[in-house]
Design an enzyme around this catalytic site. Structure first.
Site, PDB file in Angstrom:
ATOM      1  N   SER A 219       0.838  -1.207   0.000  1.00 12.89           N
ATOM      2  CA  SER A 219       0.000   0.000   0.000  1.00 12.89           C
ATOM      3  C   SER A 219       0.871   1.255   0.000  1.00 12.89           C
ATOM      4  O   SER A 219       2.069   1.199   0.209  1.00 12.89           O
ATOM      5  CB  SER A 219      -0.902  -0.018   1.234  1.00 12.89           C
ATOM      6  N   ASP A 276      -3.968 -14.244   0.195  1.00 13.76           N
ATOM      7  CA  ASP A 276      -4.329 -13.627   1.457  1.00 13.76           C
ATOM      8  C   ASP A 276      -5.495 -14.437   2.004  1.00 13.76           C
ATOM      9  O   ASP A 276      -6.603 -13.959   2.087  1.00 13.76           O
ATOM     10  CB  ASP A 276      -4.772 -12.191   1.163  1.00 13.76           C
TER      11      ASP A 276
END
Lengths: 512, 512
Positions: A219, A276
């Site tokens: 991110s 994930d």
């Protein structure tokens, strides 16, 4: 089984010593060693590229993947080390080394058993996690492990086993308080920097909240990156303890205290694979919370089409697993499903997000209300969980602490305790992007927005990123500003602009 | 979605060109690129270690994994390439290069879908295999793919899809004969060099058998390594075609003709992971046979406790899958389950196995009868499948061709056609290992025996390896020779001896 029929004397070829050379090659986290192909050890040991070797420096050793060098830019008696290998082994340039074949990783047989369908038991989980932490797994072995545990292939019982194993392999903090709270966000929402508000609010109410956060991995800003524009975050454990004992809370970088050493290794392969899975995520999150000594934790799951969790159904399954694993490991978990349809606040990028946080804490006009409301919701739940407010009263208590300035004073105190408060930097180069046509803003692609902020330099350049000017649902006129890009260099600004122009769907504007 | 509110002129930082440097680093097969951290491109592009980048040389390009270099042993305007990257890209030292972020691998979403439980369909399989062959998968992505397809996670329908995709991505040979035969051994048995006997026997009977074989990957000798001590094996396709058209058969190295380019990539990660699942194995074997233009193939599955296939049950499951996939793809498969309890022949290692083959072909006294019998069994089945013998009569035909010397003459002719027959080399250093005590030889650990031969230098040193002196079941007296180690250097001999002395269970001798 057998013995040589004659003595070996005279047969053993003398093997000259190897000396250490730091090659300063960043192979990310996999330790890599470099040996010349004509190095006697290479031949006598039968080493080949991709061999897993043990490199010994006195009594210390690491396991590394070998790359054979056919050139002469390294000496024939040198063993080169990548940065990860160098840091793990210690030592100094020219130090004498020994090498040997690494033993095959014993617990890989448990990984193969899992691949072949056997459930992961606690013994297998512990053996695997121990070998992972000891650096015995190569990256492709880590990839096999993570894949084998992804999707729906790890049930709740296996998640409990893995979480227990990850807790067992690390240290575990203990605090003077019986009740230690924490909050965590499953992530995927740019600008969702509630931690910097929740921690001072609940600490101002007298709760103990030893918060560790990560830096950005994929991110534009992690909580630790944003906090670092306000105060030092690389605290070691004694420093973290001093801050928490003095102020009730801290916002430290988790990497410096390494509360879940297994997770620190697994993540290096999970991220590039984009895997994930619920099981690995729950084990990762809860093992860290338990290691940090938390007894009660609020977990924020933003749900949205371009967030990490994309449907209510997926969110409920994740919430159920968090509950079940938390219960098994004796930690009280409270889950909040929140809106994950758009970024939170105005800024995206370390300093820009810090400015949003400061605006909320200082009750500035124009402070982002969505960030404020999310923080109050989470802080309220934490206060209820921590028995500072009756059920239903947490939000009001949180709001009063924020409105009174008590939370702002607490953040300042925490920053001072962590090493001194700083003013976030401003970017030297900015550029405004505008709407091509009029209409209603009906969707924002969080993932592409995050990419845009990263191309502008975030998080490496802390002042870089972007500021959003229009929320979802806003009516826009043609030419109205959509966002301002912030960069620390003209090259990065140009790069981000080029990307923005190549993408036609970061913002979806429906003509009226 | 938006446009820059002002022109970009003046914003774009000039990026100096990069020039190619061959670093001669053998990273095994993963292409790796090396860039200085202070290189302007690194910063402007936001490259980090582990970034996947495209390296362009004129119109050619490769995808490589980036390692960032913090040292000054590479120039700031150089882009270093590993050997795999250098070979894939071509070019010359100093050639001008351009770089860019690689697009995310589109078909990885299909891999993730498979991980999350969706069956692998033909479209997904084709997209994956195409990207694999194009070098778009990093090693950890390959590891995830292979893990997702291992164990019982790939059913027959998925195996068919994968096999079809692997066939589609490569070339396919066509022969003048309607009937093209082949044989394949699933492997795991040292010394099992039947190919060098089966090919001349069936070619001498007039069948077409364009055999390609692999070099050793984890074993002390592959069939191609052994054949190479007798004749050149690195034939390109036109050369292979000339040999087969003249002699009916060949024994060429498959790597040179690259009949299954996907398999060539997958294997680099399968082997170090030790994952050898039925689905992947069947797709690998049958895709190569189909690409080679074979219509009928005999597959030998040695079954034994330390062989690759360890139980009759596992062997039957594998045989069933081979049958089903073969039927779906229009190739006739005939499976033979054979004894996998001990090595075949006397020698283990390229040249030592070639000497065994020559002894059988020349009907020498003392030629290894087990190797002869296995070859006759397989050749007999191939002859029946190829309609040169009635069912049940193949073995007798094969024996007559071997006994008459016709097979020996055919191997000589094939070797001449492949570039000239050679005499296998002899090792300069040998050492005899003997039994520590009397008793019956009740077990031989194939895996450790293979390791011992490799430590002695096989297959890199073609004369290296070992010769066994006692078969399973033999009564031994103390001090009786068990095996002779062969090595080309004293260091390698010493290294193998040290390993032999550290292992007490390569041979299990039960005292009477």
């Amino acid at each position: 089984m057998s013995r040589a029929a004659a003595p070996l004397a005279g047969l053993v070829a003398p093997v000259p010593g190897l000396s250490l050379r730091r090659l300063r090659i960043d192979t990310y986290q996999e330790p890599v060693a470099y040996l010349r192909s004509d190095c006697p050890v290479c031949r006598s040991e039968g080493f080949e590229s991709r061999s897993r070797i043990e490199v010994w420096l006195g009594e210390r050793h690491i396991v590394a993947t070998l790359n054979v060098v056919h050139g002469d830019w390294i000496d024939v008696d040198q063993l080169g080390l990548s940065e990860a290998a160098w840091c793990a082994l210690g030592g100094s340039e020219g130090a004498p080394l020994r090498v040997a074949h690494a033993q095959p990783v014993a617990s890989m047989s448990a990984v193969r058993a899992k691949i072949y369908g056997r459930p992961l038991g606690i013994d297998a989980a512990q053996a695997i996690v121990r070998d992972v932490v000891d650096g015995r797994y190569s990256d492709i072995e880590l990839a096999a492990l993570i894949t084998a545990c992804s999707g729906d292939r790890m049930d709740v019982a296996e998640t409990i086993a893995l979480t227990r194993a990850m807790v067992a392999v690390g240290q575990r903090l203990h605090w003077n308080s019986e009740l230690v709270v924490d909050k965590h966000c499953v992530g995927g929402l740019p600008g969702n920097r509630t931690t910097l508000l929740v921690v001072p609010i609940v600490a101002a109410c007298g709760l103990t909240i030893p918060k560790t956060s990560s830096r950005a991995i994929t991110s534009p800003a992690g909580t630790a990156d944003t906090m670092e524009t306000l105060a030092p975050v690389a605290l070691d454990l004694p420093a973290m303890r001093r801050v928490v004992e003095r102020e009730g809370g801290c916002i430290a970088w988790g990497g410096a205290v390494s509360l879940s050493p297994a997770d620190d290794v697994l993540i290096r392969v999970e991220r590039p694979l984009g895997l994930d899975s619920d099981g690995m995520m729950v084990a990762s999150v809860l093992s860290k919370k338990i290691a940090a000594g938390s007894t009660h934790v609020v977990i924020d799951i933003p749900v949205g089409r371009t967030a990490k969790v994309r449907s209510q159904q997926a969110a409920h399954a994740l919430a159920h697993r968090l509950d079940a694993v938390g219960a098994a490991l004796g930690i009280n978990v409270s889950v909040i499903l929140s809106d994950g349809s758009q970024p939170v606040g105005h800024g995206v990028g370390p300093a820009l997000e810090a400015w949003d946080v400061l605006a909320v804490l200082q009750n500035q006009v124009g402070a982002p209300d969505d960030l404020r409301q999310r923080a109050l919701l989470l802080a309220g739940r934490v206060l209820e969980l921590g028995r500072k407010a009756a059920p239903g009263d947490g939000h009001a208590l949180a709001r009063s602490v924020l409105d009174s300035g008590a939370a702002w004073r607490k953040l300042q105190a925490i920053c001072e305790a962590q090493g001194g408060m700083r003013t976030p930097p401003h970017a030297a180069y900015t550029h405004v992007l505008t709407a091509l046509h009029q209409g209603r803003l009906i969707a924002i692609d969080n993932r592409r927005l995050a990419r845009l902020a990263k191309l502008a330099g975030a998080p490496k350049s802390p002042a870089a990123g972007l500021v959003l000017h229009a929320p979802l649902g806003a009516m826009l006129s043609a030419g109205q500003p959509l966002l301002t890009l912030h960069a620390e260099s003209p090259g990065e600004l140009a790069y981000a602009l080029a990307y923005a122009e190549s993408q036609d769907n970061i913002f979806s504007i429906q003509e009226a």
